[in-house]
Design an enzyme around this catalytic site. Structure first.
Site, PDB file in Angstrom:
ATOM      1  CG  ASP D 134       7.240 -69.826  29.383  1.00  0.00           C
ATOM      2  OD1 ASP D 134       6.762 -70.480  30.329  1.00  0.00           O
ATOM      3  OD2 ASP D 134       6.562 -69.463  28.403  1.00  0.00           O
ATOM      4  CG  ASP D 183       6.342 -75.646  35.658  1.00  0.00           C
ATOM      5  OD1 ASP D 183       5.254 -76.258  35.760  1.00  0.00           O
ATOM      6  OD2 ASP D 183       6.543 -74.533  36.171  1.00  0.00           O
TER       7      ASP D 183
END
EC number: 2.5.1.79
Lengths: 335, 335, 335, 335
Positions: D134, D183
């Site tokens: 991330d 995601d």
């Protein structure tokens, strides 16, 4: 879904991440406090946080941190008081009668559990005793704990806090007061307070407890060009039937979304001299007022033509059998 | 989905079913007009209907029928004027200077395309000419068609309607006026109007076009206890640098969600005598005023202590290089 | 304020200014329809216009033009049907049972005053008679006038429209039907419809009026992962106590803000073959379906694990004495 | 106003008054979280409290306690994940490819900073390594601290947390993975993520990092009857140009106010047998799934006719030069 319910939690004890700072700009539009001002009108304030929530025997209480009005006290879904402008309401409620009175010593506050009315009264050096009578112990406890600016007042030895129905308390007391203050909820239909706005209450309960020179003052609901006939003109007219001298006055309170009204009443003349008021503020009051001076006090007693005519022509008198109500905005809990 | 799109239609021509009557009570909470007053504050009005919508070169226009304020004119998502209380704004904009002026004959309105400012000016019997200069033809057309109360004014031969930039128009004209009115949008950032609030504009464009005894008046934005420093105090201070006599005054306009401000300015004294004002209203004006009389006009020129001190201490002057802006509420289109 | 009230009007007859065109972009955020989906959840749709409003003996009705869902029919403050996606609800209500039934000829619709259920049934060429029994004459009149897509259906000679209580009507009729449809309001507390969801109603009123091979189908409320226990699982379980074969199915209906549920029930097997369904759609139906084909119909009868387990384990049966209610969303008026 | 500003405060350290308890019923309508789903559609959730707020280099973060969906994670004013139904999104994102894959060992998650995707992957006993990449350190820190259900996953030694741009990270790594998961935020205009949805990214970055039998899965935006053409059909079509086998599937996620879409892609057949899936769930997964079983997984791969035809007929392919965007709903931060 049992498992899903445990997905999140709030860890109030974790140390603060220095990278996580409050951002006032971008999250403005995320969380809102919404209030129904009238059936067909509502407004919303962006929230920084929900500081405290509680409930009492009578009411729900919340302290919210809004971006627009600062911290606000909400009772039963109605904003009672906002950090940014509560001084307007409370200065207007307390100082005009105390400044007009020649030498006030004692004050009885019906309602006022928030503590701000008492705080303003206690700014008058000559005041010896302030009785504050609110029916709701939990609201008083909530405000005593969370409203910093009133903590000094709540601790003042001159303050006599009583948890009781204001009517019963006044009736049961033998002493009289120089000033009696109605810091009560508006006469909302079904609400607990409208009996404290009736002619018979003023005549049989309030007036007998006023000293000579004594003054009664009450908040009197919205007084804008569109709303002053809701209750303001009736409260004014009702008091005219009980006292020789009655003086209405108004001020715009932003967080009430309206111009607000108060009415003073006495059997002694309510004379108002700008210079005298200014010098009494100087002499009598500890600290400074933010909203009122002699000129603005005088100005606040002059209605615009529309309101003036309505007050002049009002015929309704509040009785137990014939009350007028408003939608339920305003100071909803005091009493 | 092509087929689905044709499922519903509106048959505006069908005869009315007598069983289908408007129900004001139950559908209050169905349709709403929502307005952002500030970034962190918005309000909503229940709608009876959306009467008209349009768009111009400059702006979007809508006429909505609200339950709370009656029909309201909305420009670019900002409520400009509400049936129920527009009289407060427009009486305050027009009558104080016309009543203070010894014998006004001519008026120049910058903006004012709605027609209400002109309507109020034309109530003065002695007025011979009202020039209304708005930049937006479509807004003027929209208001002329849909705002009934202004239709008489729009047809008055004394009204000279000009579609032009107000600055260019004033500069290009040779005549002078007894009253010049700024019925313009607030000095919103990025908006078209802030140049019409600068010291140089007042000095070089407005003042040269005033007759002796001439008065300039402008709407001056929100003037509440929390908002008067946005632009009101600056506009006041800017005019103090240009005119000998400057008189600010305020009134709470419910549909603006605030107390509003105006400023008069002149090189002649702006003296205000209650009785004289009352008798001039009687003599000069056709019909009756709803908001103003001598006493309320005088009262409106007295600021509360908080605003008074801000005006006293304001140092900012609007220039082309240094402007102050507000969030964009208020009379957003005039000019 | 008497005068002020006449300030605005709406001139419906004026010719249209070609410069005033609808601007969909900028006025998006001006007027909104707001609906409470649940006590703690509401949503809002930007409005183009409020097309029609009316009221009946039972309910308030409005036809709104929303930007997001097109024209929407609102009854008592609840969106009933939206131009953009009503095909999902009505295809799912009508076609699965008609396609599974070997040779349906007659249909009885309880509720359905909007006309869309009848419209879908009449797409089946072999259908000879559709009885639509709604209690509310005005809703039927409103929809017949304003919902274009249903006007052909309302005029179809095969449609027999009856204004009556569905239960009384079914009981009073001697004929039996191939399909009985429950296009009724959800069993809302205090609402008129929950009796039409009880075991005794299904047993004593519905079942006796079904032909051999006859199928009963009913809308069965929200069926999302968070809402399927409100009423969907109970309706399913109640029907299992009355019919030999019961088939629940679901689809997400965007304008209902949820996945929706329906239940078919019969004493004949409800067998579903993808190819057979596809060929029956081809053979039996005039025009095209937008949502259903064989594969998606089959898929819609497979619940996710969460819903599957709830249906499996549900024990509640609707009786007159023991009903379950939901907050009041959904098709609130039919019946 | 200096004084007024100190009126209120919040004393977080005071002992709790036992009379002040949370009242869930009466204060439902006081504080709301409001989200713009689309320009013309917004919804609001009643709040219990605002638990935490923070801001990162990239985004604003908040954890709110709502009455309707429980605790919700909000990033930049968009709800990312709700306690009550996040299991639907995350089960659908992770388990279908892991269950279809014959023997998955390693997973690379692009985005997923919330930790829920990793949590689901780690439920598979055979998984040896989960790399979660991330870009936003603060979001990861915020979620690690406050989202209880993911704390175990965050501590799992199989989890390799990397703070980096997902594309750079994938390119820089030498290893290949059995499953790569997208995601990521939707391809919002001006957002950072749309490059991670292009044909060249799939071809040149993702595919080379997949092992034999490797599967790529990505969230694919809204997939409702009204919204599936926004990005879902394009993402599906783009993947069809890169992989031999592509399988789209959908599920209604209540807190996303829509049916959501995902797409699996591989050069190995994505065969789906209900019984095999059920037995693999049994064998491979620790604990229980709430949403998925074999039947519902199969069902979720069958589109309704409307979506089916759109997927069939879609021609758009995401490239750096030709992207499609949506309004900005959904998982806005991952990546």
């Amino acid at each position: 879904m049992g498992k899903a319910v445990e997905v999140f939690h709030s860890n109030g004890f974790s140390d603060i991440n220095p990278n996580l700072v409050l951002d006032d700009d971008n999250q403005n539009k995320c969380c809102w406090y919404e209030e129904e001002i009238d059936e067909d009108l509502k407004w919303s304030f962006a929230l920084n946080s929900i500081l405290h929530r509680g409930t009492s025997e009578y009411q729900n209480i919340a302290l919210l941190d809004t971006k627009h009005f600062g911290k606000v006290l909400v009772i039963d879904g109605k904003m009672q008081s906002a950090e940014m402008d509560e001084f307007v309401y409370h200065e207007c409620l307390i100082h005009p009668p105390l400044l007009i009175h020649p030498n006030p010593r004692t004050v009885f506050i019906m309602g006022g559990g928030e503590g701000s009315a008492a705080r303003e009264a206690l700014k008058h050096k000559a005041i010896e005793k302030v009785v504050m009578c609110d029916i709701d112990q939990e609201v008083v406890d909530f405000c005593r704990r969370y409203l910093t600016a009133n903590q000094e007042a709540f601790c003042d030895k001159k303050l006599h806090l009583v948890i009781n129905d204001a009517k019963a308390e006044l009736e049961g007391r033998e002493e009289k007061f120089d000033l009696i203050v109605g810091d009560l909820a508006d006469p909302v239909e079904g609400g607990p307070c409208y009996q404290l706005y009736t002619k018979s209450f003023y005549e049989l309960v309030v007036k007998p407890k006023l000293n000579d020179n004594g003054i009664f003052v009450t908040q009197a609901g919205p007084a804008g060009v569109l709303t002053h006939k809701d209750v303001f003109s009736s409260i004014y007219n009702t008091l005219k039937h009980v006292f020789k001298y009655v003086l209405p006055y108004t001020a715009h309170v932003p967080s009430f979304a309206d111009t607000w009204g108060w009415v003073m009443a006495s059997d002694q003349p309510l004379s108002l001299d700008v210079k005298q008021i200014d010098s009494r503020i100087e002499e009598r009051i500890t600290g400074e007022l933010l909203y009122l001076n002699g000129a603005s006090l005088l100005s606040s007693t002059t209605m615009n033509k529309s309101v003036y005519l309505s007050l002049l022509n009002e015929t309704h008198v509040y009785t137990e059998e014939d009350a007028r109500f408003i939608h339920g905005h305003g100071v909803a809990y005091r009493g």
